[in-house]
Design a protein around this motif. Sequence first.
Motif, PDB file in Angstrom:
ATOM      1  N   VAL A  53       0.272  -2.334   8.698  1.00 49.80           N
ATOM      2  CA  VAL A  53       0.610  -3.727   8.401  1.00 49.80           C
ATOM      3  C   VAL A  53       2.066  -3.838   7.948  1.00 49.80           C
ATOM      4  O   VAL A  53       2.817  -4.725   8.398  1.00 49.80           O
ATOM      5  CB  VAL A  53      -0.339  -4.289   7.322  1.00 49.80           C
ATOM      6  N   THR A  54       2.485  -2.930   7.105  1.00 51.45           N
ATOM      7  CA  THR A  54       3.868  -2.943   6.627  1.00 51.45           C
ATOM      8  C   THR A  54       4.842  -2.659   7.758  1.00 51.45           C
ATOM      9  O   THR A  54       5.882  -3.321   7.884  1.00 51.45           O
ATOM     10  CB  THR A  54       4.054  -1.905   5.502  1.00 51.45           C
ATOM     11  N   ASP A  55       4.521  -1.671   8.597  1.00 50.68           N
ATOM     12  CA  ASP A  55       5.379  -1.356   9.747  1.00 50.68           C
ATOM     13  C   ASP A  55       5.547  -2.565  10.654  1.00 50.68           C
ATOM     14  O   ASP A  55       6.654  -2.864  11.118  1.00 50.68           O
ATOM     15  CB  ASP A  55       4.790  -0.194  10.551  1.00 50.68           C
ATOM     16  N   ALA A  56       4.453  -3.256  10.917  1.00 49.20           N
ATOM     17  CA  ALA A  56       4.505  -4.418  11.807  1.00 49.20           C
ATOM     18  C   ALA A  56       5.393  -5.515  11.237  1.00 49.20           C
ATOM     19  O   ALA A  56       6.220  -6.105  11.946  1.00 49.20           O
ATOM     20  CB  ALA A  56       3.099  -4.950  12.058  1.00 49.20           C
ATOM     21  N   MET A  57       5.248  -5.786   9.951  1.00 50.91           N
ATOM     22  CA  MET A  57       6.064  -6.839   9.338  1.00 50.91           C
ATOM     23  C   MET A  57       7.530  -6.424   9.266  1.00 50.91           C
ATOM     24  O   MET A  57       8.425  -7.239   9.489  1.00 50.91           O
ATOM     25  CB  MET A  57       5.510  -7.197   7.965  1.00 50.91           C
ATOM     26  N   GLU A  58       7.791  -5.158   8.973  1.00 48.83           N
ATOM     27  CA  GLU A  58       9.175  -4.689   8.935  1.00 48.83           C
ATOM     28  C   GLU A  58       9.823  -4.757  10.319  1.00 48.83           C
ATOM     29  O   GLU A  58      11.032  -4.972  10.438  1.00 48.83           O
ATOM     30  CB  GLU A  58       9.235  -3.261   8.398  1.00 48.83           C
ATOM     31  N   ALA A  59       9.013  -4.580  11.362  1.00 44.50           N
ATOM     32  CA  ALA A  59       9.525  -4.655  12.731  1.00 44.50           C
ATOM     33  C   ALA A  59       9.643  -6.096  13.223  1.00 44.50           C
ATOM     34  O   ALA A  59      10.107  -6.336  14.347  1.00 44.50           O
ATOM     35  CB  ALA A  59       8.625  -3.864  13.677  1.00 44.50           C
ATOM     36  N   GLY A  70     -10.444  -4.927  -2.920  1.00 45.07           N
ATOM     37  CA  GLY A  70     -10.816  -3.669  -3.537  1.00 45.07           C
ATOM     38  C   GLY A  70      -9.840  -3.224  -4.603  1.00 45.07           C
ATOM     39  O   GLY A  70      -9.143  -4.024  -5.241  1.00 45.07           O
ATOM     40  N   GLU A  71      -9.744  -1.906  -4.751  1.00 45.57           N
ATOM     41  CA  GLU A  71      -8.936  -1.331  -5.830  1.00 45.57           C
ATOM     42  C   GLU A  71      -7.437  -1.427  -5.586  1.00 45.57           C
ATOM     43  O   GLU A  71      -6.641  -1.059  -6.446  1.00 45.57           O
ATOM     44  CB  GLU A  71      -9.323   0.141  -6.036  1.00 45.57           C
ATOM     45  N   VAL A  72      -7.023  -1.914  -4.396  1.00 49.29           N
ATOM     46  CA  VAL A  72      -5.583  -1.973  -4.096  1.00 49.29           C
ATOM     47  C   VAL A  72      -4.964  -3.302  -4.511  1.00 49.29           C
ATOM     48  O   VAL A  72      -3.751  -3.491  -4.332  1.00 49.29           O
ATOM     49  CB  VAL A  72      -5.324  -1.730  -2.588  1.00 49.29           C
ATOM     50  N   ARG A  73      -5.720  -4.210  -5.034  1.00 48.48           N
ATOM     51  CA  ARG A  73      -5.215  -5.557  -5.324  1.00 48.48           C
ATOM     52  C   ARG A  73      -3.927  -5.556  -6.142  1.00 48.48           C
ATOM     53  O   ARG A  73      -3.037  -6.356  -5.901  1.00 48.48           O
ATOM     54  CB  ARG A  73      -6.270  -6.372  -6.070  1.00 48.48           C
ATOM     55  N   GLU A  74      -3.870  -4.672  -7.114  1.00 47.72           N
ATOM     56  CA  GLU A  74      -2.725  -4.673  -8.023  1.00 47.72           C
ATOM     57  C   GLU A  74      -1.628  -3.695  -7.639  1.00 47.72           C
ATOM     58  O   GLU A  74      -0.635  -3.570  -8.350  1.00 47.72           O
ATOM     59  CB  GLU A  74      -3.206  -4.366  -9.449  1.00 47.72           C
ATOM     60  N   GLN A  75      -1.787  -3.013  -6.517  1.00 52.32           N
ATOM     61  CA  GLN A  75      -0.758  -2.062  -6.105  1.00 52.32           C
ATOM     62  C   GLN A  75       0.515  -2.800  -5.686  1.00 52.32           C
ATOM     63  O   GLN A  75       0.449  -3.793  -4.941  1.00 52.32           O
ATOM     64  CB  GLN A  75      -1.251  -1.187  -4.953  1.00 52.32           C
ATOM     65  N   PRO A  76       1.677  -2.341  -6.131  1.00 51.75           N
ATOM     66  CA  PRO A  76       2.934  -3.045  -5.825  1.00 51.75           C
ATOM     67  C   PRO A  76       3.177  -3.240  -4.333  1.00 51.75           C
ATOM     68  O   PRO A  76       3.631  -4.311  -3.918  1.00 51.75           O
ATOM     69  CB  PRO A  76       3.996  -2.140  -6.455  1.00 51.75           C
ATOM     70  N   MET A  77       2.873  -2.231  -3.528  1.00 47.21           N
ATOM     71  CA  MET A  77       3.123  -2.353  -2.091  1.00 47.21           C
ATOM     72  C   MET A  77       2.226  -3.418  -1.459  1.00 47.21           C
ATOM     73  O   MET A  77       2.640  -4.136  -0.549  1.00 47.21           O
ATOM     74  CB  MET A  77       2.901  -1.013  -1.408  1.00 47.21           C
ATOM     75  N   VAL A  78       1.002  -3.512  -1.948  1.00 45.65           N
ATOM     76  CA  VAL A  78       0.075  -4.527  -1.432  1.00 45.65           C
ATOM     77  C   VAL A  78       0.515  -5.916  -1.877  1.00 45.65           C
ATOM     78  O   VAL A  78       0.511  -6.874  -1.095  1.00 45.65           O
ATOM     79  CB  VAL A  78      -1.361  -4.228  -1.896  1.00 45.65           C
ATOM     80  N   THR A  79       0.901  -6.021  -3.138  1.00 41.81           N
ATOM     81  CA  THR A  79       1.405  -7.299  -3.647  1.00 41.81           C
ATOM     82  C   THR A  79       2.619  -7.760  -2.858  1.00 41.81           C
ATOM     83  O   THR A  79       2.753  -8.942  -2.508  1.00 41.81           O
ATOM     84  CB  THR A  79       1.774  -7.160  -5.139  1.00 41.81           C
ATOM     85  N   LYS A  80       3.511  -6.821  -2.543  1.00 42.28           N
ATOM     86  CA  LYS A  80       4.712  -7.152  -1.764  1.00 42.28           C
ATOM     87  C   LYS A  80       4.343  -7.592  -0.349  1.00 42.28           C
ATOM     88  O   LYS A  80       4.887  -8.571   0.169  1.00 42.28           O
ATOM     89  CB  LYS A  80       5.644  -5.937  -1.707  1.00 42.28           C
ATOM     90  N   ALA A  81       3.393  -6.870   0.270  1.00 38.53           N
ATOM     91  CA  ALA A  81       2.971  -7.225   1.631  1.00 38.53           C
ATOM     92  C   ALA A  81       2.349  -8.614   1.659  1.00 38.53           C
ATOM     93  O   ALA A  81       2.614  -9.421   2.564  1.00 38.53           O
ATOM     94  CB  ALA A  81       1.988  -6.187   2.166  1.00 38.53           C
ATOM     95  N   ALA A  82       1.525  -8.917   0.662  1.00 35.55           N
ATOM     96  CA  ALA A  82       0.888 -10.230   0.600  1.00 35.55           C
ATOM     97  C   ALA A  82       1.920 -11.332   0.408  1.00 35.55           C
ATOM     98  O   ALA A  82       1.836 -12.401   1.028  1.00 35.55           O
ATOM     99  CB  ALA A  82      -0.143 -10.253  -0.527  1.00 35.55           C
ATOM    100  N   ALA A  83       2.908 -11.080  -0.430  1.00 37.26           N
ATOM    101  CA  ALA A  83       3.952 -12.076  -0.674  1.00 37.26           C
ATOM    102  C   ALA A  83       4.780 -12.306   0.583  1.00 37.26           C
ATOM    103  O   ALA A  83       5.133 -13.444   0.919  1.00 37.26           O
ATOM    104  CB  ALA A  83       4.845 -11.618  -1.821  1.00 37.26           C
TER     105      ALA A  83
END
Length: 281
Positions: A53-59, A70-83
């Motif tokens: 998902v990150t690769d696709a958005m960066e491209a 799940g348990e990734v909700r608060e992970q910085p990379m996930v928060t950044k991807a969602a934003a």
Amino acid sequence: MSQDTRSANTRPGQVKTVTSVSNPVIKDIKALVAQRKRRKEAGLFVAEGLKLVTDAMEAGWPIRTLVFGGEVREQPMVTKAAATARARGALVLDVSRAVLTSITRRDNPQMVVGVFEQQWADPASIAPEDGAVWVALDEVRDPGNLGTILRTVDAVGAKGVVLIGDTTDPFAVEAVRATMGSIFYVPLVRMSRTDFLKWRKGWPGKVFGTHLKGSVDYRKPDYSGPTLLLMGTEQSGLPEQMVEACTQLVRIPQAGKADSLNLAVATAVMLYEIKRNVLEL
């Protein structure tokens, strides 16, 4: 897809919480995962996992929906991807583990899933530049093979892939996963066999194919100039009309009892030799 997942806009997207596997948007995403026809009709596909998902958005691939939980909700990379997804107008869904399991069809699901627009390159973009290498695949059927080939094309710096005829879907989840993100950087062109053979007549460079009829060791030809590597199906190789489209047929020597190499392996062997010959990789 539902209207809220198909309407691209420049306004910030919505953020919703979803716990039901029967939610209409979730059902649409599951259909994209399961059905090639649905992916083709919608012009969309699903990428599973934070890296893809990150690769696709960066491209720069347009995102329609981002699903996480799940348990990734608060992970910085996930928060950044969602934003990022929301800033690009995508619908962002915070979902339960049960919903993620239903989407990915696995008991241990990826915690981040994205729905993206498909992108296809125009055949006119296949420029016959000196030293350029393109790969053409005639009716490749295995999504894992196709994904691995795209990954190898990316690794060696080849220009792109032409999919000929009734190929497997490069936007199937299995194929996208096998590319490890390279699908977002490798141009894809699609043609019928008839259109490819017409296009081939205007290709000014050489066309190499691997075939049992090949009498020349793959390490011997001169691969300089624009080069097209034409590879056949996993089961039967190149049909006669494609054999006739080749400038030269080559063989990859084998010392053991195997009568052939896996398509992705054979393509990788050829690509690295071609690029070594041209660029001294």
